[in-house]
Scaffold this motif. Structure first.
Motif, short mmCIF file in Angstrom:
data_model
loop_
_atom_site.label_atom_id
_atom_site.label_comp_id
_atom_site.label_asym_id
_atom_site.label_seq_id
_atom_site.Cartn_x
_atom_site.Cartn_y
_atom_site.Cartn_z
N GLY A 20 9.00 14.17 5.59
CA GLY A 20 10.07 14.94 6.48
C GLY A 20 10.24 13.77 7.57
N GLN A 21 11.57 14.37 7.99
CA GLN A 21 11.74 14.53 9.54
C GLN A 21 11.03 14.15 10.72
N ASN A 22 11.38 13.29 11.60
CA ASN A 22 10.22 13.22 12.66
C ASN A 22 9.04 13.13 12.81
N LYS A 23 8.33 12.24 11.24
CA LYS A 23 7.06 11.87 11.00
C LYS A 23 6.69 10.69 10.47
N ILE A 24 6.01 10.00 10.49
CA ILE A 24 6.15 8.98 9.50
C ILE A 24 3.95 9.01 9.17
N ALA A 25 4.02 9.02 7.92
CA ALA A 25 2.13 9.69 8.58
C ALA A 25 1.11 8.10 8.87
N ARG A 26 0.01 7.83 8.89
CA ARG A 26 -0.60 6.99 8.49
C ARG A 26 -0.93 6.49 7.32
N PRO B 139 4.66 2.11 20.52
CA PRO B 139 4.95 0.46 21.02
C PRO B 139 4.87 -0.63 20.75
N LYS B 140 5.32 -1.71 21.10
CA LYS B 140 5.29 -3.33 19.90
C LYS B 140 5.75 -3.69 21.57
N ASP B 141 5.55 -5.08 21.60
CA ASP B 141 5.78 -6.26 22.88
C ASP B 141 6.16 -4.96 23.98
N GLY B 142 5.79 -4.10 24.03
CA GLY B 142 5.79 -3.44 25.62
C GLY B 142 7.44 -2.28 24.84
N LYS B 143 8.13 -2.27 24.29
CA LYS B 143 9.17 -2.10 23.41
C LYS B 143 8.85 -0.88 22.74
N LEU B 144 9.70 -0.18 22.15
CA LEU B 144 9.63 0.72 20.88
C LEU B 144 10.55 0.48 19.96
N ILE B 145 9.80 1.23 19.27
CA ILE B 145 10.40 0.20 17.86
C ILE B 145 10.24 1.64 16.76
N GLN B 146 11.56 1.62 15.96
CA GLN B 146 11.68 2.88 15.14
C GLN B 146 11.05 2.93 13.94
N PHE C 104 12.62 14.16 1.95
CA PHE C 104 10.81 14.34 1.88
C PHE C 104 10.94 12.80 2.24
N SER C 105 11.55 12.28 2.93
CA SER C 105 10.97 10.65 3.31
C SER C 105 10.98 10.71 5.28
N GLY C 106 9.90 9.78 5.14
CA GLY C 106 9.18 10.10 6.60
C GLY C 106 10.52 9.17 7.28
N ASP C 107 11.09 9.64 8.53
CA ASP C 107 12.36 8.94 9.26
C ASP C 107 12.06 8.46 10.35
N GLY C 108 13.26 8.03 10.84
CA GLY C 108 13.15 7.38 12.59
C GLY C 108 13.28 7.68 13.60
N ALA C 109 12.74 9.06 13.75
CA ALA C 109 12.76 9.50 14.97
C ALA C 109 11.42 9.45 15.46
N VAL C 110 9.84 8.05 14.41
CA VAL C 110 9.14 8.63 15.75
C VAL C 110 9.28 7.27 16.30
N SER C 111 8.39 6.52 17.08
CA SER C 111 8.30 5.07 18.19
C SER C 111 7.09 5.18 18.17
N MET D 212 1.06 -1.21 0.21
CA MET D 212 0.05 0.13 0.02
C MET D 212 1.37 1.17 0.00
N SER D 213 1.05 2.05 -1.13
CA SER D 213 1.10 3.59 -1.08
C SER D 213 0.73 4.59 -1.08
N LEU D 214 -0.19 4.68 0.29
CA LEU D 214 -0.47 5.28 0.30
C LEU D 214 -0.35 5.77 1.34
N GLY D 215 -0.90 6.70 2.50
CA GLY D 215 -0.63 8.15 3.79
C GLY D 215 -1.74 8.96 3.55
N ILE D 216 -1.84 8.71 4.82
CA ILE D 216 -2.56 10.06 5.45
C ILE D 216 -1.76 11.16 6.09
N PRO D 217 -2.05 12.66 5.46
CA PRO D 217 -0.50 13.50 6.01
C PRO D 217 -0.95 14.17 7.78
N GLU D 218 -0.07 14.21 8.24
CA GLU D 218 0.00 15.66 9.40
C GLU D 218 -1.29 14.02 10.12
#
Length: 637
Positions: free
Chosen positions: A480-486, A517-524, A508-515, A439-445
């Motif tokens: 861009g940085q610090n954002k991962i779109a739904r 929760p998964k299985d009690g851990k934080l993933i990037q 323009f690419s969303g990067d790994g600053a967004v963490s 799925m190459s789609l997403g919701i901005p902001e």
């Protein structure tokens, strides 16, 4: 809802494309001084003519026999294109400016395979290479080649500009820059392109294989009619391979270059029969060729890893299943948007529909499918249309989806896939299980869960599909940085960011600053990166007659995390096929591990902070699986 595709984000690429167009096709047949090259006149023979001799009467009858036809002289523009190919240059290059740290990339055409003609840059490069000693040509590095292309671009643009033609001293300065680059030495730079290597030319090797195939076709034609009918499709495919091999020899026959034929060429010719530069020239002649060669997908194809037996569902704007670059791999599954055409029987005075007709095709979805099919041409693709590109003109304003309705439509597509797999597993339904969802789609902001952390409908179905063993590939978004779109933040999905062909994370690419929760851990996120800048894939044109178009007219260039996702989905399909051949049914988490552990570091920044991976590479991923298959055989994630 936005499709994750960017155009114009990389300013330099757009500007360079305009500059190339400005002195492009019209000046292809020009020399460096701007004068057209039509043909080279024959040199008149000034020698004294011999005395007439009466023929022997016994040979008089031979006078009526037709004189042998002299072979046609190769046109100058074809000789120039062949010379560039012989040096080991590909038809086109992605170039960057090594003198700056800015993240710039541009697409520069060197010569056209379709027209067997050098571009203006190609002519300038050829002139430079032919005036340079062979040993010096062999020492040209990629960095120097990029600089040569940029200098050639600057000079070529000005050489056809009347303003500069009026000031030859200025023009001479730009021409001198080319030589200055050629003479420059960069300490420690040893990344040689490999130009001018000895050995058989690409055309010689292809001609040998072409002749062998022609012999096979001649034998097939001698079979009884009943036998011919059984192998008609095979014969037609061999004819296509022959024609494309001929095109790669710069015959100018205009053959459309398709993925299935490239696979056959790779499997027919041993890797060692051509230099790496010649193989690169073959791949770069094809749509998606730069991605394929960068990932060395040929190594997988030689092992017959082509996605066979794997089914991928693409949820997007629809796919033109009849596009020549999709090879019949796509099946329309369902249009999840056609309920919006509730007034489809309403017509105007002329009888034309007021609100359009449900359409299973789409520009964005076709581009995504072309990427996946180029990598894994034997994978089956099922199209679920959840977004409308024609909504602006053909759907009444009252029926246009708001965001909640669009999310619900996407969720219904995921639900359909889940229920389909359940029915197939229970033996209640025939057909292939869906192995991968792209799925190459997403919701901005939207880089967070909704209020209270409650997962939305898409998240819930992705989790269910994950439990079912389906690999869901999503995009990180273009904010861009610090954002991962739904929905790219969903822990169970494999989220993909975008890099250019120099493995630099796109701005323009969303990067790994967004963490999350998964299985009690934080993933990037993203989990990995794929190519997403200047990706040349199938172009849907509702008004076009594809049979009348050449290769370049069938493709479009796209930027964004959108094209990055099907790159990763395709490699996943290859991994699933390879695993099954080893007796392993890989699960989503095993796929995630393989993609991350085998990935290549990005060129800007540290991609391995926390749990993030690097740039996915097909051949390295398959090698990793082969070396570690025992580990994956004991446990299914």
């Amino acid at each position: 809802m936005k499709r994750m595709n960017r155009t114009g984000k990389i300013l330099t690429a757009a500007m360079l494309a305009l500059l190339l167009a400005a002195f492009g096709a019209a000046s292809f047949a020009q020399t460096l001084d701007g004068k057209p090259v039509d043909c080279i006149p024959a040199v008149e023979d000034k020698a004294r003519a011999p005395k007439t001799v009466q023929p022997d009467p016994a040979l008089t009858a031979a006078k009526t026999a037709p004189a042998p036809t002299a072979p046609a002289e190769t046109p100058e523009h074809v000789k120039a294109a062949q010379a560039l190919q012989d040096y080991g240059l590909p038809p086109a290059l992605y170039i960057q400016d090594p003198s700056t740290i800015e993240e710039k990339q541009a697409f520069a055409v060197i010569y056209s395979v379709t027209k067997s003609t050098p571009s203006p840059i190609g002519r300038i490069l050829l002139d430079t290479l032919e005036r340079t000693p062979k040993e010096k040509v062999q020492k040209i590095t990629f960095k120097k080649l990029y600089m040569l292309c940029l200098a050639a671009l600057q000079y070529g643009q000005r050489s056809v500009d009347p303003k500069y033609q009026a000031f030859p001293e200025l023009l001479a300065g730009y021409k001198q820059k080319i030589q200055d680059v050629m003479n420059a030495e960069v300490p420690g730079d040893a990344d040689y392109v490999g130009l001018g290597r000895a050995g058989k030319s690409l055309r010689e090797v292809l001609k040998t294989r072409e002749d062998a195939l022609k012999t096979v076709v001649e034998k097939l034609d001698k079979l009884p009619d009943a036998e011919k009918a059984k192998i008609a499709d095979k014969r037609a495919f061999l004819e296509k391979v022959i024609k494309e091999m001929d095109a790669l020899q710069l015959s100018g026959n205009g053959a459309v270059l398709v993925p299935e034929t490239l696979v056959k060429i790779v499997q027919m010719i041993p890797e060692g029969d051509l230099t790496q530069e010649a193989w690169r020239a073959v791949f770069d002649a094809y749509p998606m060729g730069h991605s394929l060669w960068a990932d060395r997908v040929d190594l997988a194809w030689r092992r017959s890893i082509t996605g066979k037996g794997v089914t991928v569902a693409i949820i997007d704007t629809g796919i033109d299943k009849d596009h020549p670059l999709l090879g019949g791999a796509v099946a329309d599954w369902e249009n999840l948007t056609d309920h919006r055409y509730v007034a489809r029987d309403a017509v105007d005075a002329s009888g034309k529909s007021l609100f359009g007709t449900p359409n299973n095709k789409g520009l964005h979805g076709t581009h995504m499918a072309g990427i996946l099919h180029a990598y894994a041409p034997d994978a089956k693709i099922k199209s679920l249309k959840a977004l409308d590109e024609e909504a602006t003109d053909e759907i009444p304003a009252e029926l246009k989806h708001d965001l909640p309705a669009t999310l619900a439509t996407i969720a219904s597509g995921l639900e359909k896939i889940y229920n389909h797999n359940q029915a197939v597993a229970a033996g209640k339904k025939k057909g292939e299980r869906i192995d991968i969802v792209s799925m190459s789609l997403g919701i901005p902001e939207s880089n967070a869960h909704d209020a209270g952390g409650t997962p939305d409908g898409i998240s819930a179905w992705v989790k269910k599909l994950h439990e079912q063993g389906v690999v869901v590939v999503l995009v990180a978004g273009n904010e861009g940085q610090n954002k991962i779109a739904r929905p790219g933040y969903i822990p169970e999905a494999i989220t993909v960011g975008a890099v250019d062909y120099f493995k630099r994370v796109a701005a323009f690419s969303g990067d790994g600053a967004v963490s999350v929760p998964k299985d009690g851990k934080l993933i990037q996120k993203p989990d990995v990166y794929g190519y997403g800048v200047g990706v040349r894939s199938a172009k849907y044109d509702p008004a076009a007659d594809y049979s009348k178009l050449v290769t370049d007219q069938l493709i479009a260039s796209g930027n964004g995390t959108s094209p990055a996702a099907p790159h990763v989905a395709a490699v996943t399909a290859m991994l699933l096929q390879s695993g099954r051949q080893m007796g392993i049914e890989l699960g989503p988490e095993q796929i995630r591990i393989i993609l991350k552990e085998s990935s290549t570091a990005t060129a800007n920044g540290n991609p391995y902070a926390g749990s993030m991976g690097g740039v996915v590479n097909a051949s390295k991923a398959l090698d990793y699986l082969e070396k570690n298959f025992k580990k994956f055989k004991t446990k299914k994630n």
